[in-house]
Design an enzyme around this catalytic site. Structure first.
Site: not given
Ligand code: 5RP
Length: 230
Positions: A23-24, A82, A93-94, A102
């Site tokens: 996700s993200g 991450a 993460k999160g 995840e």
């Molecule tokens: C979501 C996550 C994402 O992987 C993390 O926030 C990184 O996001 P992005 O790739 O948009 O920087 O842990 O819960």
């Protein structure tokens, strides 16, 4: 940088794999690149297990075959973003409040590959990015008090374009925690926080990562460093 690491991660996918789809924003680029390879026939017989409602909506739109986590025993390769990565490959993460699913997916993956840009690489976790902790709605105050006893100051994560707090895909709330000197012992802190009554999961991903793909800009061009766990 994110596009470059997403492309590099997709090169590790082979026909017939069961994939954890993170996700993200970086993971979303990877899912889009995977969708393209499936639609043009470069990849076949892939099954995806998503880690969030975000991933499920995107993968469904792209026609990626999906299974529920409960329908698989193992995952060949999980690819996820991450928020912070330390020199021992421990993660926070999160940032998107998806860390419960995840972590479940990463935990049953034969290989867990993390895709980040160079801004996410840190010497010590939690000096810049707060640690997300998912809590039962009725327990958030109680958990906050216990986290304070551990030395952590926390904020209830608030939503944008919705009044009140962020509600996770599981219907819970998120406390974002800061420790004054960052996180010195991620291995023990992960367990201690998860032991607090009312906590569902925290965003410390400890000893799960096999490889980190880091996107960076060199001479104006995006390139990828591949860091492999010794
Ligand atoms: C979501 C996550 C994402 O992987 C993390 O926030 C990184 O996001 P992005 O790739 O948009 O920087 O842990 O819960």
């Amino acid at each position: 940088m994110k596009e470059a690491v997403a492309q590099s991660a997709v090169e590790q996918i082979h026909d017939g794999m069961v994939l954890g789809l993170g996700s993200g924003s970086t993971a979303a680029l990877m899912i889009e690149a995977l969708g393209l390879k499936l639609s043009n026939g470069e990849l076949r017989d892939i099954v995806g297990v998503t880690t969030s409602f975000q991933g499920e909506v995107l993968a469904s739109k792209l026609g990626i075959p999906l299974k529920n986590l409960s329908a698989v025993n193992r995952i060949d390769l999980a690819i996820d973003g991450a928020d912070e990565v330390d020199p021992s490959f421990q993660l926070i993460k999160g940032g998107g409040a998806c860390h419960v699913q995840e972590k479940l997916v990463a935990a049953i993956a034969d290989r867990f590959v993390v895709v980040v840009d160079s801004t996410k690489i840190v010497e010590r976790l939690n000096l810049d990015f707060q640690l997300p902790v998912e809590v039962l709605p009725s327990a958030w105050k109680q958990v906050q008090t216990t986290l304070k006893e551990f030395g952590g100051d926390s904020d209830l994560r608030m939503a944008t374009r919705k009044a009140g707090p962020v509600v996770t895909d599981q219907g819970n709330l998120v406390l974002d925690v800061s420790f004054e000197n960052g996180i010195l012992d991620p291995v023990n802190l992960e367990k201690s926080i998860n032991n607090i009554p009312g906590v569902l999961e925290n965003g410390l991903f400890v000893n799960l990562t096999n490889e980190v793909l880091v996107g960076k800009i060199v001479d104006g061009k995006a390139c990828v460093d591949k860091l492999i766990k010794a």
